[in-house]
Design a protein around this motif. Structure first.
Motif, mmCIF file in Angstrom:
data_model
loop_
_atom_site.group_PDB
_atom_site.id
_atom_site.type_symbol
_atom_site.label_atom_id
_atom_site.label_comp_id
_atom_site.label_asym_id
_atom_site.label_seq_id
_atom_site.Cartn_x
_atom_site.Cartn_y
_atom_site.Cartn_z
ATOM 1 N N ILE A 1 0.728 -1.343 -0.014
ATOM 2 C CA ILE A 1 -0.152 -0.188 0.284
ATOM 3 C C ILE A 1 0.931 1.396 -0.080
ATOM 4 N N VAL A 2 1.918 1.239 0.748
ATOM 5 C CA VAL A 2 2.911 2.464 0.649
ATOM 6 C C VAL A 2 3.492 2.341 -0.507
ATOM 7 N N LEU A 3 4.126 1.415 -1.053
ATOM 8 C CA LEU A 3 4.793 1.362 -2.536
ATOM 9 C C LEU A 3 3.741 1.945 -3.482
ATOM 10 N N TYR A 4 2.405 1.453 -3.361
ATOM 11 C CA TYR A 4 1.458 2.095 -4.271
ATOM 12 C C TYR A 4 1.583 3.570 -4.324
ATOM 13 N N GLY A 5 1.503 4.247 -3.079
ATOM 14 C CA GLY A 5 1.247 5.593 -2.804
ATOM 15 C C GLY A 5 2.516 6.186 -3.322
ATOM 16 N N ILE A 6 3.658 5.699 -3.195
ATOM 17 C CA ILE A 6 4.925 6.266 -3.586
ATOM 18 C C ILE A 6 5.196 6.247 -5.000
#
Length: 81
Positions: free
Chosen positions: A36-41
């Motif tokens: 989820i964090v990588l998707y946001g990044i």
């Protein structure tokens, strides 16, 4: 005799949970949060000049094992190399 079998079965289930299921649950939680964090990044990182990181099986396993520090290292790796 039946009580011994039930007791042994309960001990086996507890060991199965402690040795296999609990670490697997933690790994899955790390993968979900990290992706989820990588998707946001990947979607908003261009505002900070960050390159997108491909979401693959290898990145998912690294994030699952090492957690959010792996997201930071992968992002910096793909940004500068």
């Amino acid at each position: 005799m039946d009580l011994y079998g039930v007791g042994i079965g309960i001990i086996i289930l507890v060991l199965l949970h402690k040795l296999i299921l609990a670490p697997l649950r933690r790994l899955l939680g790390n993968v979900i949060v990290g992706l989820i964090v990588l998707y946001g990044i990947n979607h908003f990182g261009y505002l900070l000049g960050l390159s997108p990181v491909p979401i693959t099986l290898v990145t998912g396993l690294l994030i699952g094992i090492f957690g959010l520090p792996a997201v930071a290292v992968l992002t910096l790796f793909y940004t500068f190399f």
